[in-house]
Write an enzyme that holds these catalytic residues in place. Structure first.
Site, PDB file in Angstrom:
ATOM      1  N   SER A   1     -24.689  -8.797 -26.513  1.00  0.00           N
ATOM      2  CA  SER A   1     -24.300  -7.850 -27.279  1.00  0.00           C
ATOM      3  C   SER A   1     -23.401  -8.663 -28.427  1.00  0.00           C
ATOM      4  O   SER A   1     -23.037  -8.062 -29.353  1.00  0.00           O
ATOM      5  CB  SER A   1     -23.593  -6.736 -26.565  1.00  0.00           C
ATOM      6  OG  SER A   1     -22.327  -7.333 -26.013  1.00  0.00           O
ATOM      7  N   GLY A   2     -23.049  -9.844 -27.774  1.00  0.00           N
ATOM      8  CA  GLY A   2     -21.940 -10.486 -28.706  1.00  0.00           C
ATOM      9  C   GLY A   2     -20.693 -10.289 -28.435  1.00  0.00           C
ATOM     10  O   GLY A   2     -19.877 -10.871 -28.816  1.00  0.00           O
TER      11      GLY A   2
ATOM     12  N   LYS B   1     -11.422 -11.013 -16.239  1.00  0.00           N
ATOM     13  CA  LYS B   1     -11.689 -10.866 -17.608  1.00  0.00           C
ATOM     14  C   LYS B   1     -10.864 -12.148 -18.332  1.00  0.00           C
ATOM     15  O   LYS B   1     -11.455 -12.828 -19.199  1.00  0.00           O
ATOM     16  CB  LYS B   1     -11.122  -9.622 -18.239  1.00  0.00           C
ATOM     17  CG  LYS B   1     -11.577  -9.660 -19.752  1.00  0.00           C
ATOM     18  CD  LYS B   1     -12.872  -8.964 -19.904  1.00  0.00           C
ATOM     19  CE  LYS B   1     -13.304  -8.733 -21.398  1.00  0.00           C
ATOM     20  NZ  LYS B   1     -14.644  -8.324 -21.351  1.00  0.00           N
TER      21      LYS B   1
ATOM     22  N   GLY C   1       0.754  -1.360  -0.151  1.00  0.00           N
ATOM     23  CA  GLY C   1      -0.028  -0.108  -0.051  1.00  0.00           C
ATOM     24  C   GLY C   1       0.673   1.133   0.033  1.00  0.00           C
ATOM     25  O   GLY C   1       2.245   1.209   0.362  1.00  0.00           O
TER      26      GLY C   1
ATOM     27  N   HIS D   1       7.825  -7.498  -4.195  1.00  0.00           N
ATOM     28  CA  HIS D   1       6.347  -8.028  -4.724  1.00  0.00           C
ATOM     29  C   HIS D   1       6.485  -9.297  -5.624  1.00  0.00           C
ATOM     30  O   HIS D   1       6.930  -9.123  -6.672  1.00  0.00           O
ATOM     31  CB  HIS D   1       5.866  -6.842  -5.730  1.00  0.00           C
ATOM     32  CG  HIS D   1       5.484  -5.500  -4.816  1.00  0.00           C
ATOM     33  ND1 HIS D   1       4.324  -5.584  -4.204  1.00  0.00           N
ATOM     34  CD2 HIS D   1       6.172  -4.549  -4.474  1.00  0.00           C
ATOM     35  CE1 HIS D   1       4.187  -4.356  -3.744  1.00  0.00           C
ATOM     36  NE2 HIS D   1       5.548  -3.749  -4.137  1.00  0.00           N
TER      37      HIS D   1
ATOM     38  N   GLU E   1       4.021 -10.779  -6.822  1.00  0.00           N
ATOM     39  CA  GLU E   1       3.036 -10.686  -8.010  1.00  0.00           C
ATOM     40  C   GLU E   1       3.508 -10.091  -9.156  1.00  0.00           C
ATOM     41  O   GLU E   1       2.584 -10.047 -10.240  1.00  0.00           O
ATOM     42  CB  GLU E   1       1.759  -9.913  -7.483  1.00  0.00           C
ATOM     43  CG  GLU E   1       1.729  -8.557  -6.994  1.00  0.00           C
ATOM     44  CD  GLU E   1       2.561  -8.140  -5.722  1.00  0.00           C
ATOM     45  OE1 GLU E   1       3.373  -8.941  -5.241  1.00  0.00           O
ATOM     46  OE2 GLU E   1       2.134  -6.882  -5.223  1.00  0.00           O
TER      47      GLU E   1
ATOM     48  N   VAL F   1     -17.730 -10.666 -25.193  1.00  0.00           N
ATOM     49  CA  VAL F   1     -17.185 -11.944 -24.506  1.00  0.00           C
ATOM     50  C   VAL F   1     -18.038 -12.085 -23.235  1.00  0.00           C
ATOM     51  O   VAL F   1     -18.602 -13.179 -23.128  1.00  0.00           O
ATOM     52  CB  VAL F   1     -15.770 -11.860 -24.187  1.00  0.00           C
ATOM     53  CG1 VAL F   1     -15.395 -13.007 -23.407  1.00  0.00           C
ATOM     54  CG2 VAL F   1     -14.959 -11.452 -25.332  1.00  0.00           C
ATOM     55  N   ASP F   2     -18.448 -10.768 -22.398  1.00  0.00           N
ATOM     56  CA  ASP F   2     -18.989 -11.253 -21.138  1.00  0.00           C
ATOM     57  C   ASP F   2     -20.269 -11.742 -21.261  1.00  0.00           C
ATOM     58  O   ASP F   2     -20.787 -12.554 -20.875  1.00  0.00           O
ATOM     59  CB  ASP F   2     -18.907  -9.715 -20.318  1.00  0.00           C
ATOM     60  CG  ASP F   2     -17.432  -9.250 -20.245  1.00  0.00           C
ATOM     61  OD1 ASP F   2     -16.690 -10.148 -20.168  1.00  0.00           O
ATOM     62  OD2 ASP F   2     -17.380  -8.226 -19.932  1.00  0.00           O
ATOM     63  N   SER F   3     -21.055 -10.972 -22.338  1.00  0.00           N
ATOM     64  CA  SER F   3     -22.711 -11.041 -22.192  1.00  0.00           C
ATOM     65  C   SER F   3     -22.569 -12.629 -22.857  1.00  0.00           C
ATOM     66  O   SER F   3     -23.623 -13.350 -22.702  1.00  0.00           O
ATOM     67  CB  SER F   3     -23.384 -10.311 -22.892  1.00  0.00           C
ATOM     68  OG  SER F   3     -22.849  -9.905 -24.191  1.00  0.00           O
TER      69      SER F   3
ATOM     70  N   CYS G   1       5.421  -6.159   1.507  1.00  0.00           N
ATOM     71  CA  CYS G   1       5.684  -4.581   1.743  1.00  0.00           C
ATOM     72  C   CYS G   1       4.904  -4.030   2.793  1.00  0.00           C
ATOM     73  O   CYS G   1       5.159  -4.228   3.972  1.00  0.00           O
ATOM     74  CB  CYS G   1       5.607  -3.760   0.338  1.00  0.00           C
ATOM     75  SG  CYS G   1       6.931  -4.474  -0.534  1.00  0.00           S
ATOM     76  N   TYR G   2       3.940  -3.095   2.744  1.00  0.00           N
ATOM     77  CA  TYR G   2       3.116  -2.550   3.453  1.00  0.00           C
ATOM     78  C   TYR G   2       2.599  -3.416   4.582  1.00  0.00           C
ATOM     79  O   TYR G   2       2.511  -3.379   6.071  1.00  0.00           O
ATOM     80  CB  TYR G   2       2.036  -1.547   3.334  1.00  0.00           C
ATOM     81  CG  TYR G   2       1.344  -0.825   4.163  1.00  0.00           C
ATOM     82  CD1 TYR G   2       1.860   0.635   4.819  1.00  0.00           C
ATOM     83  CD2 TYR G   2       0.375  -1.461   4.775  1.00  0.00           C
ATOM     84  CE1 TYR G   2       1.349   1.059   5.716  1.00  0.00           C
ATOM     85  CE2 TYR G   2      -0.491  -0.706   5.737  1.00  0.00           C
ATOM     86  CZ  TYR G   2       0.199   0.288   6.215  1.00  0.00           C
ATOM     87  OH  TYR G   2      -0.515   0.898   7.486  1.00  0.00           O
TER      88      TYR G   2
END
Ligand code: XMP
Length: 512
Positions: A223-224, A368, A55, A169, A171, A226-228, A82-83
């Site tokens: 909508s076509g 995503k 942080g 870090h 990550e 990826v998500d929907s 870290c923090y």
């Protein structure tokens, strides 16, 4: 609601820019994890370990984020980064000092003694440091397990084997063995099994959706994108034709888009799909409007009206499905990043509360990249899985100024040549987004012996990892040259093609 329990890691978020990367790193190790703001943590039996994020604050700031010391005594394994390390170190009786200079960037660590956290790591490796403060005295019962050039306590652990701390870090991809370190923590130290996979997600979600929805009707705006699309396939698997997907043709779509959606969903998966042609309505409302925000507002309202009208035709509907993703939820509950502001005007598909349907959000646990993996598992074709993002207001924000049918037709031709050529030259998957923009300008040219006075189009191709920042894609000159020739030769009314070389910021990806 979920009946079964599952193992999870919880990340307490102290505001690091890398918090989501930690979560994605853990999930890539097939362990489910959640991000919780540091002050909203609650202990429960599914949690197998905690990670305290980094942080921007100093533990010595008066308003520095703090947690109750009791968390440190919960008996769960904890990894402080870290923090997170500095805070835990201070609470447990260590000392933290401000570094003379902030250490930021690559560094080398040397392991000092064996630790489960560093199993299978070489003695020396590259890491990514980013911290101002550091531990200068260890809390009682702690030992140092690695040092780096400037600091003795680059990594520490408690003798009871429950607390591990890193000044760097793991990550971030610049940390050579970051993934291994996270894996040692979640698999070996916390004992989590690698069960978070697309297949297990699909199984679990389909069973939850069946239970939640039962025999009721659900609607979804498809909508076509990826998500929907993934949302639709999951629901279809769970409740079959009780799901009614509504695809609205707003007249602002790209060439072949509607046909592709119909073919994929109605043809291949047998989805209960209603296609609504509302293009005349949208274009009528956009007549004479040139201001970008006004266009977005009109399109947003029209979308809601058309969707509501169609939904009413279906009789009694109880649920509305939406493809909300995990980052949207984190942004709205935790530290708000700039993305929160940007999305508010993007959310064209957002439906009003007056709609009084119960929300179903089957993707709300996913990032995503995980949505894509789930889509692949569900058999979504590559053409949809790998599709570039497309804005809700569609081509209306790519025809600068007033939108007319004729301008849309021209832009569709240009855009389709651009995309075809990118695909043919294997450049499509290399960029985040690529599209054409019709400028509200004319330019002089010469074709044969004739002077022309025609339209100018801009091509935009960007690289990005999340759309928040972007750089213009360095497409090969030969490729650009071929695209430009095809456009000018094949699209009547265009005599000039320019390529956009602005990054975001300060420009945005779309032009309006
Ligand atoms: P900008 O232009 O703000 O766009 O840099 C960032 C990303 O968001 C997409 N975008 C939208 N998506 N509705 C959407 O669903 C919108 O109104 C909208 N406007 C922009 C844009 O294509 C890019 O991927």
């Amino acid at each position: 609601m979920r009946k079964t329990t599952r193992e999870k890691i919880v990340i307490l978020d102290f505001g690091s820019q890398y918090t989501q990367l930690i979560a994605r790193g853990v999930r890539e190790l097939k362990v489910y994890c959640e991000i919780v703001p540091y002050d909203r943590f609650e202990l429960h039996s599914e949690i197998k370990g905690l990670i305290f994020s980094g942080g921007p604050a100093s533990v010595h700031d008066s308003d520095a984020p703090r947690v109750d010391k009791a968390i440190l005594e919960s008996g769960l394994p904890i990894l402080g980064i870290c923090y997170g390390l500095q805070l835990a170190g201070l609470l447990l009786g260590g000392r933290v000092a401000k570094s003379e200079k902030r250490e930021y960037g690559p560094a080398e660590i040397t392991l000092k003694s064996s630790s489960r956290l560093f199993e299978s790591l070489p003695k020396r490796s590259r890491v990514w440091m980013s911290h101002g403060d550091h531990l200068t005295r260890l809390p009682p019962g702690f030992r140092s397990i690695a040092r780096s050039g400037n600091i003795d306590y680059a990594a520490v652990e408690s003798e009871d084997g429950l607390f591990y701390g890193l000044q760097f870090h793991p990550e971030v991809k610049h940390t050579e063995y970051g993934k291994k370190i996270l894996g040692n923590f979640v698999h070996n130290i916390c004992g989590c099994r690698p069960t978070w996979t697309p297949a297990s997600f699909v199984r679990r979600t389909v069973s939850d959706l069946k239970e939640q929805i039962g025999n009721q009707k659900v609607i979804l705006a498809l909508s076509g994108g990826v998500d929907s699309s993934v949302c639709a396939l999951l629901l279809h698997r769970a409740v079959g034709e009780k799901l009614v997907a509504i695809f609205i043709d707003n007249g602002l779509l790209r060439s072949g888009e509607k046909e592709e959606v119909i073919e994929t969903f109605r043809g291949k998966t047998g989805l209960n799909l209603r296609v609504v042609d509302a293009s005349k309505d949208f274009l009528e409302r956009l007549k004479g409007v040139a201001e970008p925000e006004e266009k977005r507002r009109i399109i947003g309202h029209a979308f809601i009206e058309v969707f509501e009208r169609e939904a009413k035709k279906l009789g009694r509907v109880k649920f509305l499905a939406q493809g909300t993703l995990y980052p949207d939820l984190i942004e709205s509950t935790s530290f708000k990043g700039p993305s929160a502001v940007i999305k508010s005007h993007h959310n064209v598909g957002g439906l009003p509360e007056s709609f009084s349907l119960r929300l179903v959000e089957p993707l709300k646990e996913l990032f995503k990249d995980e949505v894509r993996l789930v889509g692949k598992r569900l058999g979504l074709p590559k053409a949809i899985l790998g599709r570039h993002p497309f804005p809700g207001p569609g081509l209306a924000v790519r025809v600068l100024g007033e939108v007319t049918e004729q301008k849309l037709r021209l832009l569709r031709q240009v855009d389709s040549i651009f995309i075809q050529e990118l695909k043919r030259n294997r450049a499509y998957d290399q960029v985040w987004q690529a599209f054409a923009v019709l400028l509200p300008a004319k330019s002089v040219g010469v074709m044969g012996d004739e002077r022309t006075y025609e339209n100018v189009v801009a091509l935009r191709a960007v690289t990005s990892s999340d759309g928040m920042t972007a750089d213009w894609a360095r497409l090969p000159h030969e490729l650009l040259s071929g695209i430009s020739s095809r456009i000018i030769n094949e699209v009547q009314g265009v005599n000039r093609v320019v390529f956009d070389i602005s990054s975001k910021p300060p420009a945005t990806i779309e032009w309006e």
